[in-house]
Structure formats: C-alpha cells, structure tokens
Scaffold this motif. Structure first.
Motif, PDB file in Angstrom:
ATOM      1  N   PHE A   3      -5.833 -41.019 -14.429  1.00  0.00           N
ATOM      2  CA  PHE A   3      -4.907 -39.671 -14.097  1.00  0.00           C
ATOM      3  C   PHE A   3      -5.977 -38.414 -13.990  1.00  0.00           C
ATOM      4  O   PHE A   3      -5.382 -37.274 -14.326  1.00  0.00           O
ATOM      5  CB  PHE A   3      -4.048 -39.350 -15.227  1.00  0.00           C
ATOM      6  N   ALA A   4      -7.087 -38.524 -13.534  1.00  0.00           N
ATOM      7  CA  ALA A   4      -8.089 -37.550 -13.263  1.00  0.00           C
ATOM      8  C   ALA A   4      -8.277 -36.800 -14.640  1.00  0.00           C
ATOM      9  O   ALA A   4      -8.859 -35.556 -14.414  1.00  0.00           O
ATOM     10  CB  ALA A   4      -7.455 -36.443 -12.300  1.00  0.00           C
ATOM     11  N   MET A   5      -8.284 -37.626 -15.710  1.00  0.00           N
ATOM     12  CA  MET A   5      -8.582 -36.870 -16.930  1.00  0.00           C
ATOM     13  C   MET A   5      -9.949 -37.412 -17.494  1.00  0.00           C
ATOM     14  O   MET A   5     -10.020 -38.407 -18.224  1.00  0.00           O
ATOM     15  CB  MET A   5      -7.604 -37.163 -17.913  1.00  0.00           C
ATOM     16  N   GLY A   6     -11.150 -36.385 -17.303  1.00  0.00           N
ATOM     17  CA  GLY A   6     -12.275 -37.189 -17.693  1.00  0.00           C
ATOM     18  C   GLY A   6     -13.312 -36.085 -16.900  1.00  0.00           C
ATOM     19  O   GLY A   6     -13.137 -35.821 -15.513  1.00  0.00           O
ATOM     20  N   SER A   7     -14.562 -36.381 -17.422  1.00  0.00           N
ATOM     21  CA  SER A   7     -15.680 -35.580 -16.789  1.00  0.00           C
ATOM     22  C   SER A   7     -16.788 -36.716 -16.776  1.00  0.00           C
ATOM     23  O   SER A   7     -17.951 -36.114 -16.391  1.00  0.00           O
ATOM     24  CB  SER A   7     -16.265 -34.446 -17.850  1.00  0.00           C
ATOM     25  N   SER A   8     -16.495 -37.833 -16.442  1.00  0.00           N
ATOM     26  CA  SER A   8     -17.620 -38.597 -16.526  1.00  0.00           C
ATOM     27  C   SER A   8     -17.336 -40.078 -15.706  1.00  0.00           C
ATOM     28  O   SER A   8     -18.078 -40.751 -15.494  1.00  0.00           O
ATOM     29  CB  SER A   8     -18.060 -39.227 -17.725  1.00  0.00           C
ATOM     30  N   ASN A   9     -16.146 -40.415 -15.234  1.00  0.00           N
ATOM     31  CA  ASN A   9     -15.451 -41.462 -14.771  1.00  0.00           C
ATOM     32  C   ASN A   9     -15.777 -42.577 -15.757  1.00  0.00           C
ATOM     33  O   ASN A   9     -15.857 -43.929 -15.043  1.00  0.00           O
ATOM     34  CB  ASN A   9     -16.193 -41.797 -13.449  1.00  0.00           C
ATOM     35  N   ASN A  26     -23.823 -43.862 -11.297  1.00  0.00           N
ATOM     36  CA  ASN A  26     -24.484 -42.955 -10.397  1.00  0.00           C
ATOM     37  C   ASN A  26     -25.409 -43.431  -9.486  1.00  0.00           C
ATOM     38  O   ASN A  26     -26.220 -44.283  -9.925  1.00  0.00           O
ATOM     39  CB  ASN A  26     -25.178 -41.845 -11.063  1.00  0.00           C
ATOM     40  N   PRO A  27     -25.319 -43.175  -7.912  1.00  0.00           N
ATOM     41  CA  PRO A  27     -26.121 -44.077  -7.349  1.00  0.00           C
ATOM     42  C   PRO A  27     -27.544 -43.779  -7.495  1.00  0.00           C
ATOM     43  O   PRO A  27     -28.574 -44.297  -6.823  1.00  0.00           O
ATOM     44  CB  PRO A  27     -25.635 -43.654  -5.820  1.00  0.00           C
ATOM     45  N   HIS A  28     -27.930 -42.331  -7.946  1.00  0.00           N
ATOM     46  CA  HIS A  28     -29.370 -41.969  -8.120  1.00  0.00           C
ATOM     47  C   HIS A  28     -29.954 -42.561  -9.291  1.00  0.00           C
ATOM     48  O   HIS A  28     -31.136 -42.580  -9.373  1.00  0.00           O
ATOM     49  CB  HIS A  28     -29.396 -40.496  -8.164  1.00  0.00           C
ATOM     50  N   ALA A  29     -29.135 -43.111 -10.284  1.00  0.00           N
ATOM     51  CA  ALA A  29     -29.657 -43.470 -11.489  1.00  0.00           C
ATOM     52  C   ALA A  29     -28.243 -44.383 -12.159  1.00  0.00           C
ATOM     53  O   ALA A  29     -27.439 -43.777 -12.700  1.00  0.00           O
ATOM     54  CB  ALA A  29     -30.085 -42.543 -12.436  1.00  0.00           C
ATOM     55  N   LEU A  30     -28.725 -45.707 -12.034  1.00  0.00           N
ATOM     56  CA  LEU A  30     -27.444 -46.361 -12.400  1.00  0.00           C
ATOM     57  C   LEU A  30     -27.163 -46.585 -13.718  1.00  0.00           C
ATOM     58  O   LEU A  30     -25.759 -46.975 -14.326  1.00  0.00           O
ATOM     59  CB  LEU A  30     -27.632 -47.948 -12.021  1.00  0.00           C
ATOM     60  N   ASP A  31     -27.815 -46.002 -14.892  1.00  0.00           N
ATOM     61  CA  ASP A  31     -27.593 -45.919 -16.053  1.00  0.00           C
ATOM     62  C   ASP A  31     -26.811 -44.517 -16.498  1.00  0.00           C
ATOM     63  O   ASP A  31     -26.749 -44.055 -17.518  1.00  0.00           O
ATOM     64  CB  ASP A  31     -28.717 -45.865 -16.997  1.00  0.00           C
ATOM     65  N   ARG A  32     -26.645 -43.731 -15.467  1.00  0.00           N
ATOM     66  CA  ARG A  32     -25.947 -42.216 -15.470  1.00  0.00           C
ATOM     67  C   ARG A  32     -24.843 -42.296 -15.031  1.00  0.00           C
ATOM     68  O   ARG A  32     -24.236 -43.002 -13.949  1.00  0.00           O
ATOM     69  CB  ARG A  32     -26.814 -41.304 -15.011  1.00  0.00           C
ATOM     70  N   VAL A  33     -23.628 -41.349 -15.576  1.00  0.00           N
ATOM     71  CA  VAL A  33     -22.406 -41.070 -15.029  1.00  0.00           C
ATOM     72  C   VAL A  33     -22.587 -40.373 -13.717  1.00  0.00           C
ATOM     73  O   VAL A  33     -23.410 -39.586 -13.289  1.00  0.00           O
ATOM     74  CB  VAL A  33     -21.616 -40.180 -15.985  1.00  0.00           C
ATOM     75  N   PRO A  34     -21.381 -40.528 -12.875  1.00  0.00           N
ATOM     76  CA  PRO A  34     -21.592 -39.769 -11.594  1.00  0.00           C
ATOM     77  C   PRO A  34     -20.658 -38.466 -11.756  1.00  0.00           C
ATOM     78  O   PRO A  34     -20.428 -37.872 -10.799  1.00  0.00           O
ATOM     79  CB  PRO A  34     -20.486 -40.889 -10.649  1.00  0.00           C
ATOM     80  N   GLY A  35     -20.195 -38.159 -12.976  1.00  0.00           N
ATOM     81  CA  GLY A  35     -19.512 -37.031 -13.122  1.00  0.00           C
ATOM     82  C   GLY A  35     -17.791 -37.576 -13.093  1.00  0.00           C
ATOM     83  O   GLY A  35     -17.557 -38.723 -12.451  1.00  0.00           O
ATOM     84  N   GLY A  36     -16.934 -36.688 -13.398  1.00  0.00           N
ATOM     85  CA  GLY A  36     -15.677 -36.835 -13.057  1.00  0.00           C
ATOM     86  C   GLY A  36     -14.703 -35.836 -12.999  1.00  0.00           C
ATOM     87  O   GLY A  36     -15.055 -34.664 -13.198  1.00  0.00           O
ATOM     88  N   SER A  37     -13.458 -36.052 -12.772  1.00  0.00           N
ATOM     89  CA  SER A  37     -12.750 -37.208 -12.653  1.00  0.00           C
ATOM     90  C   SER A  37     -12.948 -38.064 -11.259  1.00  0.00           C
ATOM     91  O   SER A  37     -12.878 -39.130 -11.115  1.00  0.00           O
ATOM     92  CB  SER A  37     -11.358 -37.249 -12.719  1.00  0.00           C
ATOM     93  N   SER A  38     -13.557 -37.378 -10.438  1.00  0.00           N
ATOM     94  CA  SER A  38     -13.729 -37.738  -8.895  1.00  0.00           C
ATOM     95  C   SER A  38     -14.935 -38.602  -8.606  1.00  0.00           C
ATOM     96  O   SER A  38     -15.582 -38.396  -7.645  1.00  0.00           O
ATOM     97  CB  SER A  38     -13.567 -36.732  -7.785  1.00  0.00           C
ATOM     98  N   GLY A  39     -15.344 -39.473  -9.628  1.00  0.00           N
ATOM     99  CA  GLY A  39     -16.809 -39.686  -9.922  1.00  0.00           C
ATOM    100  C   GLY A  39     -16.968 -40.930  -8.562  1.00  0.00           C
ATOM    101  O   GLY A  39     -17.840 -40.998  -7.709  1.00  0.00           O
ATOM    102  N   GLY A  40     -16.021 -41.867  -8.306  1.00  0.00           N
ATOM    103  CA  GLY A  40     -15.805 -42.687  -7.135  1.00  0.00           C
ATOM    104  C   GLY A  40     -15.949 -41.945  -5.788  1.00  0.00           C
ATOM    105  O   GLY A  40     -16.821 -42.429  -4.946  1.00  0.00           O
ATOM    106  N   SER A  41     -15.163 -40.990  -5.770  1.00  0.00           N
ATOM    107  CA  SER A  41     -15.425 -40.094  -4.398  1.00  0.00           C
ATOM    108  C   SER A  41     -16.935 -39.623  -4.316  1.00  0.00           C
ATOM    109  O   SER A  41     -17.254 -39.668  -3.091  1.00  0.00           O
ATOM    110  CB  SER A  41     -14.439 -39.108  -4.475  1.00  0.00           C
TER     111      SER A  41
END
Length: 482
Positions: free
Chosen positions: A132-138, A148-163
C-alpha cells in the motif's frame, strides 16, 4: 557488497520513436528485447510482479501498423513502460504489494495509464512496491523485496522501488510510481534515475489504490530529464474522474529545458544540511550547487524554519488517512478472505490480521489512535495546523527564489535488512522529502554523483505549485553538468 558491473543504458524516448519512424526497428521487436531483459535480470532484482506479453504485443503491433502506413506516430510510440502495482489496469492484477488484494483484478484502468497508452506506450507489466505504498525500502512488499540494480545487497528505496529499479536495470524506458512522502524521489536517488513529484492535482489519482488521499501523487521515473518531461506532459492534466485534479492548462515541459540556469535564483535551506547528512551526500550536493553557480545561477541561503516538525506531522496525517482508506479491506468485497472464521466479526479480524503486513498494521493503529475521540485535536488537528506552517515556509521562500536545492535522501542506498527492525530510523529516511509532500508543491530527484562505493546520489529540486517546468529546467542543467 555486491556491485553490478554491467552498466545498462536504456534507449531514450526519442531513440525509440525515431527508430520506428525510420523503419530501422519495430515496436514489437523493441518490446521483445525488453521482455528478454526482464527475463534475464529481474530474477535478481524482482522489480516486476507480473508481465503481460499478449497485451503488450497487441499494442506494439498497432504502432507497427501506423509506421508501415506512414501515419504520424504518437509521442510515446513503442516506448516500453512499467506500472507500479497500486495503479489499476482493467483485467490485470492490482495487489498494491499486499496479500489482502491477492487475486484481485481491476475492472477499470487508471487515468494516468490510459494517457500513457493513448500516447503509444507499451505496458510491459506491474511493478513491485511496499505494501500500500507504505515504506522507504521496498522491503514491505508481501511478494518479496526489490534489490537495487547498482548493488544487489542494497535497497532500491521505497515505496516505488520496483519502478525505480526497472528503469535503472534497463527493464523499462519509463515507469509510473506514486509519491506520498518521498516514494518517487527517494528511490530515484537510490537507483540513479530521474523521478518527479508533480504538484498535488497536476496528475489524476483516478485508479490509484489510496494510501493517504491528501498526499498521494502519481509521477514518472526515467533515465534522463527530457524523457521525464515528456512523460509528465502526457499524464498531466484535468480529469473529471478526479475531483482534486487541477483544471490549469498543461504547458510543454520540454520547451524550456535548454534555457540553462543563468540568472535563476536558487535557494539552499540550512535546515537540510544539518546533523545526520552523510558526508559523501553533502559533498555531491555541494559540488552540484557550485556547478550551478558557475553556470550563472544565483545561489541564495534560505530558511525553512518548521522543517524539524515535518516527519512527525507527516506520520500523523498519513497514518490517519491510511486508517480511513484501508477500512474498506474487510475480506468481504474483494481480495483475500480468511477461512475458518465462525462469525462476521471474526472474519473481519482474521482477514485483516492475515492480509495486512506488519508495517501497514502499525500505521493503521497509529492513524486510528490519532483520530480517536479525545486525541483528534491533540494530534490530527495539530498536525494539520503545522502542515499549514510548513506550506507558508515554502510560499515565503518562493517569493525570493525560483527553485530550492536540497539532498533527496540523507544517505545513499542502505543495505537490505539494515533498518527493517527500526521503524523510526526508516521513517527518518524521508526527512528531506516529506516537506514538499505536505506543502503540495512539486519536486524531483536528479542524479548528481556517486559514493565511493559506486552508489548513486540524488539532488532534490523543489518548485512552486504547478512550476514543474522550472524544476525540470534546473534538473536538465544538473544532468548536463555532471
């Protein structure tokens, strides 16, 4: 730390349209190449929750038919896009990253998606997101975290991390995300792409599964500023299906991109450069500010004095609205329903307990408390009053400057699991983004450098209400100077 060594540069909108017009490529072939990329890369990144090849190729074939006949092509002809799974597409799943919407298929299409497809875009699939778009890390998705495509052990951010990750990983040219308190800008910063928060009312929210209705906004992710301006121009505008959408005309956001920053007054708020800002982020932001000054911008120190109240204010208003919006998910009308419940009350309780994740339940409880009798005035009403003060801070600042420059996030992308057991630390990752969300102004994140470990860093550009053209102009200068 595992850093991806393969740099993937997605084609631009202009590249794709020109190749189809000239006959050097076909929309169906371009779509196929992106599906191959998804199949190859996404098992490691997990940005897509579903793909729909049949629907995509049907629409791509229409673009190829237009090109074969020599007819004019729409502005996004053949451009592969992905859609955050909080936006509905008729007949396709819409999970909002939650188990409680498992199996739900939308009966209608969101206006923003309709506009993309009417402009010729090819929708590849639905993208992962925090529940429900609640988060900062996905990491809050019921269907697994995005990497995260730049570092697979890192988060992409959130909530729209997949985007953000789909664009950064070369698995879409453009994507749609949503931003309630930073959910476009922060992932854009972490993934090294451009992400825009339009002014509240600039883009229709019809078809968006609501989190906080006075804060939610739909916006694009792209690999460059011009593409972001193009996509925003397509999805912006009044929608009779959304009573909050603005009737103001939509300008050509690409028209002033190349005007540069000479003579522009750019404000730098002291409150965004205080304790807690990572040294490498500070250095990258200050380097970009120096570059803009050298390009002729007038850099002006400013103050936004109520900034320190922004995070608690946001987490009162957003949770209160979430409590009201998520009351509709009761196990009766759609989505997940718990089994083995003997009474209606038990079915409600069990469905919501099993269907919602921990973070969503935490926010529902916080919001319900803030709205409860005896506490409404002390919490929700007071937060709305502070929201007004935050908005006034920006209005006063914009009387003196054309745009405001800040870090997008206090740090580069953090490691998966690093903050998941510390909600307060996670909430503070939004410290530089929630202010614009509360004030209703526009903003964006544009890449401005990297950390020593190769992690992207984003510069946030904030603008007046409905002045997206200005922040895009500044962002274009940042992009060219880096």
């Amino acid at each position: 730390m595992t850093v991806e060594t393969t740099e993937i540069k997605p084609l631009s909108i202009d590249d794709i349209r020109a190749s189809i017009e000239s006959g050097t490529s076909r929309a169906t072939a371009i779509a196929e190449s992106y599906f191959e990329q998804i199949q190859s890369r996404d098992p490691q990144i997990h940005s897509y929750l579903s793909v729909n090849r049949e629907r995509a190729f049907e629409r791509a074939a229409r673009i190829d038919d237009l090109a074969a006949k020599g007819e004019p092509l729409p502005v996004l002809a053949g451009v592969p896009v992905g859609i955050k799974d909080v936006l509905t597409i008729e007949g396709l799943q819409a999970t909002a990253g939650s188990r409680i919407l498992e199996g739900y298929r939308a009966p209608y299409t969101a206006t923003s998606v309709q506009k993309l497809e009417a402009a010729g875009a090819i929708t590849l699939g639905k993208l992962n997101c925090d529940e429900f778009a609640m988060g900062s890390s996905n990491e809050n998705s019921a269907y697994g975290a995005v990497h995260n495509p730049h570092a697979l052990d890192r988060v992409p951010g959130g909530s729209s991390g997949g985007s953000a990750a789909a664009v950064a990983g070369g698995m879409a040219v453009a994507t749609l995300g949503t931003d309630t308190g930073g959910s476009i800008r922060q992932p854009a910063s972490f993934c090294g792409v451009v992400g825009i928060l339009p002014t509240y009312g600039r883009v229709s929210r019809y078809g968006l599964i609501a989190f906080a209705s006075s804060l939610d906004r739909v916006g694009p992710f792209t690999a460059n500023v011009k593409d972001a301006a193009t996509v925003l121009g397509v999805i912006a505008g009044h929608d009779p299906m959304d009573a909050t959408s603005s009737p103001l005309p939509v300008p050509d956001y690409t028209a002033d991109l190349d005007k540069g920053v000479s003579g522009l007054r750019l404000g730098v708020p002291a409150e965004y450069f205080a304790e807690g800002l990572d040294a490498e982020v500070r250095a990258a932001i200050e380097r970009s500010i120096d570059q803009l000054r050298a390009a002729g911008a007038i850099i002006k120190p400013i103050s936004l004095p109520h900034t320190r109240y922004a995070v608690p204010t946001y987490y009162l208003i957003a949770t209160a609205e979430a409590s009201a919006n998520l009351a509709r998910f009761d196990g009766v009308r759609y989505g997940f329903r718990a089994k083995d419940a003997n009474t209606l009350s038990a079915m409600y309780r069990k469905s919501r307990d099993l269907g919602f994740g921990a973070e969503v339940k935490r926010r529902i409880m916080l919001g319900t408390y803030a709205l409860s009798a005896g506490y409404y005035d002390a919490y929700y009403k007071k937060a709305q009053q502070v929201r007004r003060l935050l908005t006034d801070d920006f209005l006063k600042a914009f009387a003196e400057v054309d745009a405001i420059l800040t870090p997008t996030a206090p740090t580069p992308a953090f490691k998966l699991g690093e903050k998941s057991d510390d909600p307060l630390s996670m909430y503070l990752a939004d410290i530089y983004t929630v202010t614009a969300s509360l004030a209703g102004i526009c903003g964006l994140s544009v890449p401005c450098g990297q950390s020593a470990e190769g992690l992207p860093i984003g510069l946030q550009v904030l603008g007046k209400h409905f002045d997206e053209a200005m922040i895009l102009r500044v962002a274009q200068a940042v992009e060219r100077l880096n």
